[in-house]
Design an enzyme around this catalytic site. Sequence first.
Site: not given
Lengths: 525, 525
Positions: B302, B241-243, B265
């Site tokens: 991604c 997902g998101s940072r 990730e």
Amino acid sequence: MTLTGNMLIGQQAITGHREAIRAINPATDLPLEPAYLGGSGEHVEQACTLAWTAFDRYRETSLATRADFLETIAIEIEALGDELIDRAVAETGLPRARIQGERGRTCQQLRTFARTVRAGEWLDVRVDSALPERQPLPRADLRQRQVALGPVAVFGASNFPLAFSVAGGDTASALAAGCPVVVKAHSAHPGTSELVGQAVARAVKKSALPEGVFSLLFGSGREVGIALVSDPRIKAVGFTGSRSGGMALIKAAQSRPEPIPVYAEMSSINPVLLFPAALASRGEALAQGFVASLTQGAGQFCTNPGLVIAHQGPALDAFIKATAALVQRSPAQTMLTPGIFSAYENGVGSLVEHPHAQTLAVGLQGETPNQCQAHLFVTQAGDFLTNAALQAEMFGAASLIVQCASDDEIRKVTEHLEGQLTATLHLDDADMPSARALLPVLERKSGRLLVNGWPTGVEVCDAMVHGGPFPATSDARTTSVGTAAIQRFLRPVCYQDFPDSLLPAALRHGNPLQLRRLLDGQREA
Amino acid sequence: MTLTGNMLIGQQAITGHREAIRAINPATDLPLEPAYLGGSGEHVEQACTLAWTAFDRYRETSLATRADFLETIAIEIEALGDELIDRAVAETGLPRARIQGERGRTCQQLRTFARTVRAGEWLDVRVDSALPERQPLPRADLRQRQVALGPVAVFGASNFPLAFSVAGGDTASALAAGCPVVVKAHSAHPGTSELVGQAVARAVKKSALPEGVFSLLFGSGREVGIALVSDPRIKAVGFTGSRSGGMALIKAAQSRPEPIPVYAEMSSINPVLLFPAALASRGEALAQGFVASLTQGAGQFCTNPGLVIAHQGPALDAFIKATAALVQRSPAQTMLTPGIFSAYENGVGSLVEHPHAQTLAVGLQGETPNQCQAHLFVTQAGDFLTNAALQAEMFGAASLIVQCASDDEIRKVTEHLEGQLTATLHLDDADMPSARALLPVLERKSGRLLVNGWPTGVEVCDAMVHGGPFPATSDARTTSVGTAAIQRFLRPVCYQDFPDSLLPAALRHGNPLQLRRLLDGQREA
């Protein structure tokens, strides 16, 4: 060879400019020459710049070149001769035979990693061939190998001035993986560190490798240590030492813009479970084996048996009596440093005063400075379960016996344990069912399980695990001893549809390194 | 099959009591039935208790039992038929063919892990036989295998409602390793999650496994997600997902009394390097390939190519012109959720307004809600090097071309990149020397390197690496796609001097599992 008091930044001898570090002979409390002026952030910067410059070339050296380099380090360490032994004995208070043995182990470890590097299995080569006709979509040619993580910071340990220090397991496995190493020497044995550091630096030169492959820094953990872990060019950390020291490095590593892995081996009390039939049939022998393991090297081993768990009753009473008698007769032994001695005194002092621990025996008093008196304590399972302090590591020859009233209490005590490097079972045939029932718990808690042995003594081999769940280590997925330790410093890279001429040798179609690849799902012979 | 709006805690359907989660059809902005009442800490507690209870038994199931279980999950997912496809399409706005393909990939992934489990190489069995006569000290019998870490928390991803979600790669690899799984469903596709969750739960029952092997929770990331990562029985985390989301989980995992690994990730812009000869000889074809990869699935991958690096000059000008024309003609596509659409709009909006980025082309406008218009930007190397914002991921069909004046600038731009999942090189023979010179940099930056291909499309196979240095992932030592992903959920345990009857089957003297062990330093045939 003369000790210079200098750091080694690549091939350069550099004098620090911070407070002087001086080894102290713990047997006499007298300082040893020379003084090592501490390094600063400036030296970390220089060493990391050199390491970074060396990285791309060093990580692509051939397997033979890297293996030869590791063997050359071993030869150079052996060539130091008695000067190294004398200095290490003076700096640690450890017996000469122990230091000689440790030198042998250190050099064998380097040669074992040389063998591992040459065999190349650590490259874990995987090939999935192109399937251009596959429906609905073709498959590309995909090839994976392991590459080195980057320059590694290694922190020498106090208790193994050779095997877990400048050219110890962390350094050997990182160099084997293709990572340059910057060592922060332990301040307790700077002279030993300098001698070994010079040996490594000579091996770098003789192997015609870039000088940044190895540097050796002295200085404070707070300044040099944290700066090293925080440097963006350092990509992993190896550490063996205290829980607080390890946690400080982990925190620094996690606070970086790019966090990095820390392999910290920290704290373990290494439970020993004495099962009833074994205790009844050979309690006296168990007492002898236990006290020998407990007091070996003044108990200054990560795998020292600091906890005994057993059913209460006459057999345990007899074991306790025999053990207490042996502990009372055990000679005092010089500890590694005044600081370690003082921490040991504090640790056993807290237990002596603990309302739920009873002192069973104290060893003979020392006559020279910094001498460890062995200590044996006992407590009840219920108290152990409710007093976290009873589970704290006492680094030295001290152990606590936990008396349990039932199998259920043994299970509860075992489940209550923090992560451990080792767990030991002493059992006879009649104990098998009880042991089998506890095994899943012990597997969850420990990196190494032993039957009818003692946890001190860690073999350097393929199957060794010197690791375990937190707080034994910060990363249970690895080992710091044995050939699997190389995996700590690697990461996988996949190459898709590369022309053969651009592929690294390990991945080329002709398999020039003759590796046993995983080729289209099948392992090559 | 009817959707119930319930969570699955083991075999029990449980209704939450927090705010309702409702899928929204992004193509219409209309909510979908049923509502999923969010779970709370209480449900996390129940699911983790069950998972913990199941762990010791599940991790010691035979290789065949576990492989059969993974295959049964695939069969049960396939048996969901069109209901799954219809629901996933409605919840994600993704084309039907894409969802069908993703189902195929998800089931193939489960079967691939079944094959991996059966082969048993992941056990990495190492045996060092006893040497009782060795001098000066005998060697014990030492045997190592890999064991499961413990229950794993898996967070479903928004962009692959099947392949990176409830029964996706994280779940498949954790189950393969012997770890029970507690999934926190992504709130964007709760119905798809429930259907797949029911399929997994049926497979658990048909395989006669303990029910705690699998649970599925709904709820807020802040409450359920953090509680799950913080539960002491959870021993690892898988996340895509998101940072910001990944960093929040990492922080929670590191703050536990016992820190645990998080495989997150997160963020990658997947640089594509166009070398001069390739650009000159086939710029038009490169433009077509690039725009196809960029706009596929509205760029919600991604591995979407978010950055192009090339020498400035006529060949790049022609590529830019062709690319801009293709982007301008590219149809708008529905994004996964209103939230993702809005984040994309904000991301491209910042770049449109950025003084150092120039908007080259914008795709066709949408006519229904939440439609992504492709965006193409250009900047100069010097600006890229000094503006960190130009390196931020824009999740969607947007890309930035960095024009470089020299090889040196290309190198600097490449060195300036954060860690990436992929790096792509387009090259002809004449470009080989330049490409070779850049390879070491790209290897340090990326998990997968491609030549003359496009990064979207991640093969599930042995050699795949879907991973890379931070912030692409939180742990560059691993991959989340491909069979090596099983290694994330394992740790080594060593058994010393164990009687054969106490050893796990993988380690027994007779080698009953017929594994290719590393026996006394030699790999068995």
